[in-house]
Write an enzyme that holds these catalytic residues in place. Structure first.
Site, PDB file in Angstrom:
ATOM      1  N   GLY A 200      -7.703  -1.458  -6.681  1.00  0.00           N
ATOM      2  CA  GLY A 200      -9.285  -2.133  -8.059  1.00  0.00           C
ATOM      3  C   GLY A 200     -10.144  -0.963  -6.614  1.00  0.00           C
ATOM      4  N   SER A 201      -9.488  -1.063  -5.328  1.00  0.00           N
ATOM      5  CA  SER A 201     -11.074  -0.094  -4.699  1.00  0.00           C
ATOM      6  C   SER A 201     -10.810   0.821  -4.802  1.00  0.00           C
ATOM      7  CB  SER A 201      -9.647   0.074  -2.716  1.00  0.00           C
ATOM      8  OG  SER A 201      -9.552   0.556  -3.314  1.00  0.00           O
ATOM      9  N   GLY A 202     -10.726   1.356  -5.631  1.00  0.00           N
ATOM     10  CA  GLY A 202     -11.332   2.397  -5.716  1.00  0.00           C
ATOM     11  C   GLY A 202     -10.098   3.961  -5.556  1.00  0.00           C
ATOM     12  N   LYS A 203      -9.406   4.018  -5.275  1.00  0.00           N
ATOM     13  CA  LYS A 203      -8.471   5.026  -4.410  1.00  0.00           C
ATOM     14  C   LYS A 203      -8.497   5.862  -5.434  1.00  0.00           C
ATOM     15  CE  LYS A 203      -4.719   2.761  -3.975  1.00  0.00           C
ATOM     16  NZ  LYS A 203      -5.304   1.121  -4.385  1.00  0.00           N
TER      17      LYS A 203
ATOM     18  N   SER B 209       0.007   1.959  -0.875  1.00  0.00           N
ATOM     19  CA  SER B 209       0.459   1.686   1.129  1.00  0.00           C
ATOM     20  C   SER B 209       0.053   1.199   2.060  1.00  0.00           C
ATOM     21  CB  SER B 209       0.030   3.527   1.284  1.00  0.00           C
ATOM     22  OG  SER B 209      -1.041   3.864   1.345  1.00  0.00           O
TER      23      SER B 209
ATOM     24  N   GLY C  89      -5.730   1.708  -0.191  1.00  0.00           N
ATOM     25  CA  GLY C  89      -6.514   0.472   0.088  1.00  0.00           C
ATOM     26  C   GLY C  89      -6.541  -0.615  -0.982  1.00  0.00           C
ATOM     27  N   LEU C  90      -6.883  -0.909  -1.539  1.00  0.00           N
ATOM     28  CA  LEU C  90      -6.450  -2.071  -2.075  1.00  0.00           C
ATOM     29  C   LEU C  90      -6.081  -1.486  -3.881  1.00  0.00           C
ATOM     30  CD1 LEU C  90      -8.756  -5.977  -1.062  1.00  0.00           C
ATOM     31  CD2 LEU C  90      -5.751  -5.387  -1.157  1.00  0.00           C
TER      32      LEU C  90
HETATM   33  N1  LIG Z   1       2.503  -6.872  -7.103  1.00  0.00           N
HETATM   34  C1  LIG Z   1       2.158  -5.780  -7.089  1.00  0.00           C
HETATM   35  N2  LIG Z   1       0.940  -5.422  -5.975  1.00  0.00           N
HETATM   36  C2  LIG Z   1       0.076  -4.223  -6.256  1.00  0.00           C
HETATM   37  N3  LIG Z   1       0.482  -3.421  -7.659  1.00  0.00           N
HETATM   38  C3  LIG Z   1       1.027  -4.001  -8.444  1.00  0.00           C
HETATM   39  C4  LIG Z   1       1.492  -4.310  -8.073  1.00  0.00           C
HETATM   40  N4  LIG Z   1       1.915  -4.861  -9.860  1.00  0.00           N
HETATM   41  C5  LIG Z   1       2.047  -4.217  -9.668  1.00  0.00           C
HETATM   42  N5  LIG Z   1       0.453  -2.857  -9.598  1.00  0.00           N
HETATM   43  C6  LIG Z   1       0.214  -1.485  -9.523  1.00  0.00           C
HETATM   44  O1  LIG Z   1       1.240  -0.919  -9.638  1.00  0.00           O
HETATM   45  C7  LIG Z   1       0.060   0.380  -8.844  1.00  0.00           C
HETATM   46  C8  LIG Z   1       0.484   0.109  -6.846  1.00  0.00           C
HETATM   47  O2  LIG Z   1       1.111   0.831  -7.072  1.00  0.00           O
HETATM   48  P1  LIG Z   1       1.775   1.336  -5.586  1.00  0.00           P
HETATM   49  O3  LIG Z   1       2.725   2.475  -5.648  1.00  0.00           O
HETATM   50  O4  LIG Z   1       0.766   2.554  -4.590  1.00  0.00           O
HETATM   51  O5  LIG Z   1       1.836   0.376  -4.440  1.00  0.00           O
HETATM   52  S1  LIG Z   1       2.639   0.655  -2.751  1.00  0.00           S
HETATM   53  O6  LIG Z   1       1.559   1.538  -2.107  1.00  0.00           O
HETATM   54  O7  LIG Z   1       4.322   1.177  -3.095  1.00  0.00           O
HETATM   55  O8  LIG Z   1       2.660  -0.765  -2.306  1.00  0.00           O
HETATM   56  C9  LIG Z   1      -0.732  -1.083  -8.926  1.00  0.00           C
HETATM   57  O9  LIG Z   1      -2.004   0.118  -9.122  1.00  0.00           O
HETATM   58  P2  LIG Z   1      -3.645   0.103  -8.842  1.00  0.00           P
HETATM   59  O10 LIG Z   1      -4.527  -1.308  -9.021  1.00  0.00           O
HETATM   60  O11 LIG Z   1      -4.278   1.775  -8.808  1.00  0.00           O
HETATM   61  O12 LIG Z   1      -3.690   0.538  -6.930  1.00  0.00           O
HETATM   62  C10 LIG Z   1      -1.540  -2.073  -9.943  1.00  0.00           C
HETATM   63  O13 LIG Z   1      -1.549  -1.048 -11.042  1.00  0.00           O
HETATM   64  N1  LIG Z   2     -17.667   4.373  -4.705  1.00  0.00           N
HETATM   65  C1  LIG Z   2     -16.711   3.783  -5.946  1.00  0.00           C
HETATM   66  N2  LIG Z   2     -15.364   4.892  -5.714  1.00  0.00           N
HETATM   67  C2  LIG Z   2     -14.292   4.551  -5.955  1.00  0.00           C
HETATM   68  N3  LIG Z   2     -14.512   3.693  -7.535  1.00  0.00           N
HETATM   69  C3  LIG Z   2     -15.329   3.142  -7.465  1.00  0.00           C
HETATM   70  C4  LIG Z   2     -16.561   3.262  -6.619  1.00  0.00           C
HETATM   71  N4  LIG Z   2     -17.914   2.422  -7.280  1.00  0.00           N
HETATM   72  C5  LIG Z   2     -17.420   1.576  -8.508  1.00  0.00           C
HETATM   73  N5  LIG Z   2     -15.895   2.058  -8.676  1.00  0.00           N
HETATM   74  C6  LIG Z   2     -15.620   1.310 -10.079  1.00  0.00           C
HETATM   75  O1  LIG Z   2     -13.930   0.230  -8.919  1.00  0.00           O
HETATM   76  C7  LIG Z   2     -12.594   0.286 -10.219  1.00  0.00           C
HETATM   77  C8  LIG Z   2     -11.782   1.298  -9.215  1.00  0.00           C
HETATM   78  O2  LIG Z   2     -10.433   1.198 -10.275  1.00  0.00           O
HETATM   79  P1  LIG Z   2      -9.441   2.126  -9.389  1.00  0.00           P
HETATM   80  O3  LIG Z   2     -10.007   3.845  -9.662  1.00  0.00           O
HETATM   81  O4  LIG Z   2      -7.944   1.978 -10.622  1.00  0.00           O
HETATM   82  O5  LIG Z   2      -9.229   1.306  -8.448  1.00  0.00           O
HETATM   83  P2  LIG Z   2      -7.359   1.687  -7.211  1.00  0.00           P
HETATM   84  O6  LIG Z   2      -6.603   3.264  -8.217  1.00  0.00           O
HETATM   85  O7  LIG Z   2      -7.662   1.544  -6.078  1.00  0.00           O
HETATM   86  O8  LIG Z   2      -6.833   0.747  -8.241  1.00  0.00           O
HETATM   87  C9  LIG Z   2     -13.172   1.723 -11.666  1.00  0.00           C
HETATM   88  O9  LIG Z   2     -13.841   0.727 -12.031  1.00  0.00           O
HETATM   89  C10 LIG Z   2     -14.635   2.581 -10.417  1.00  0.00           C
HETATM   90  O10 LIG Z   2     -15.211   2.944 -11.688  1.00  0.00           O
END
Ligand SMILES: Nc1ncnc2c1ncn2[C@@H]1O[C@H](COP(=O)(O)OS(=O)(=O)O)[C@@H](OP(=O)(O)O)[C@H]1O
Ligand SMILES: Nc1ncnc2c1ncn2[C@@H]1O[C@H](COP(=O)(O)OP(=O)(O)O)[C@@H](O)[C@H]1O
Length: 209
Positions: A38-41, A109, A35-36
């Site tokens: 900030g989606s909560g992975k 991913s 997922g995107l």
């Molecule tokens: N350009 C760009 N696009 C997306 N994300 C970025 C980028 N630069 C840094 N970050 C940080 O890196 C985390 C994503 O890394 P991933 O290894 O999950 O990315 S990928 O699967 O290879 O696309 C991602 O973490 P999550 O927010 O947990 O998804 C970001 O914190």
């Molecule tokens: N149902 C939910 N599942 C996962 N995270 C949630 C949910 N509802 C709200 N959140 C909040 O959304 C944010 C997700 O951040 P994060 O887990 O770092 O996302 P990702 O790993 O996809 O970047 C956290 O602040 C978390 O507390």
């Protein structure tokens, strides 16, 4: 990728994956959260791990940010680097799975083809794709790490959802609506999926704190 290691011969282990699963008293599997940003992975993967651990189940979380500090620290965010990132993670997830551990991966991913390649690496039924479905606007409002603000300001190129694509799963094993449901509801959904797939038997697991 070009195969550079030649003249190597596969060594068959005396202890099989099934032996390790018997020891652990549960099957192994890969829960692939996608997922995107900030989606909560990460939040969901760690919360599921916590629930499973308390049930006495062996787990390990592979998390995007963490893996990019070590195994994948040489990779950035171009399409090619993301492909290689996911290829490496898929291989690690496969190894952990063979070790009898339930592996949870939390990577954007973004490309369907790479997720499908990960699925094909594992024995049939072992790979559960879990789509953390959350609108871009919600992820952007959360902006947990302040990266969306930077990306909108042009400070981070190739940011997923802004100027780099995210391809939604077509047939994931589970869609969790992380933008509207509570974390607990999402965790329940994942555990129920695992029970339906006979990966965990909730009536026979031991509990530990
Ligand atoms: N350009 C760009 N696009 C997306 N994300 C970025 C980028 N630069 C840094 N970050 C940080 O890196 C985390 C994503 O890394 P991933 O290894 O999950 O990315 S990928 O699967 O290879 O696309 C991602 O973490 P999550 O927010 O947990 O998804 C970001 O914190
Ligand atoms: N149902 C939910 N599942 C996962 N995270 C949630 C949910 N509802 C709200 N959140 C909040 O959304 C944010 C997700 O951040 P994060 O887990 O770092 O996302 P990702 O790993 O996809 O970047 C956290 O602040 C978390 O507390």
């Amino acid at each position: 990728m070009t195969q550079k290691s030649t003249n190597t011969v596969w060594h068959h282990a005396a202890v099989s994956r099934q032996d390790r699963e018997r020891l652990h008293n549960h099957k192994s599997a890969v829960l692939w959260f996608t997922g995107l940003s900030g989606s909560g992975k990460s939040t969901l993967a760690h919360a599921v791990e916590d629930r499973l651990h308390k049930l006495g189940i062996s787990t390990f979380v592979l998390d995007g940010d963490n893996v990019r500090h070590g195994l994948c620290s040489d990779l950035g965010f171009t399409d090619a680097d993301r492909v290689e990132n996911i290829r490496r993670i898929s291989e690690v997830a496969k190894l952990l799975s063979e070790a009898g551990v339930i592996t949870l991966t939390a990577f954007i991913s973004p490309f369907r083809e790479d997720r499908n390649a990960a699925r094909k690496l594992m024995p049939h039924g072992d790979f559960l794709e879990i789509y953390c479905q959350c609108p871009l606007e919600t992820c952007e409002q959360r902006d947990v790490k302040g990266l969306y603000k930077k990306a909108r300001a042009g400070e981070i190129p190739f940011f997923t959802g802004i100027d780099s694509p995210y391809e939604e799963p077509e047939r994931p094993e589970l869609i969790v609506k992380t933008g509207e449901n509570s974390l607990d509801e999402c965790v329940d959904g994942v555990i129920q999926l695992m029970a339906r797939r006979n990966i965990v038997n909730l009536s026979s697991v031991k509990t530990c704190q």
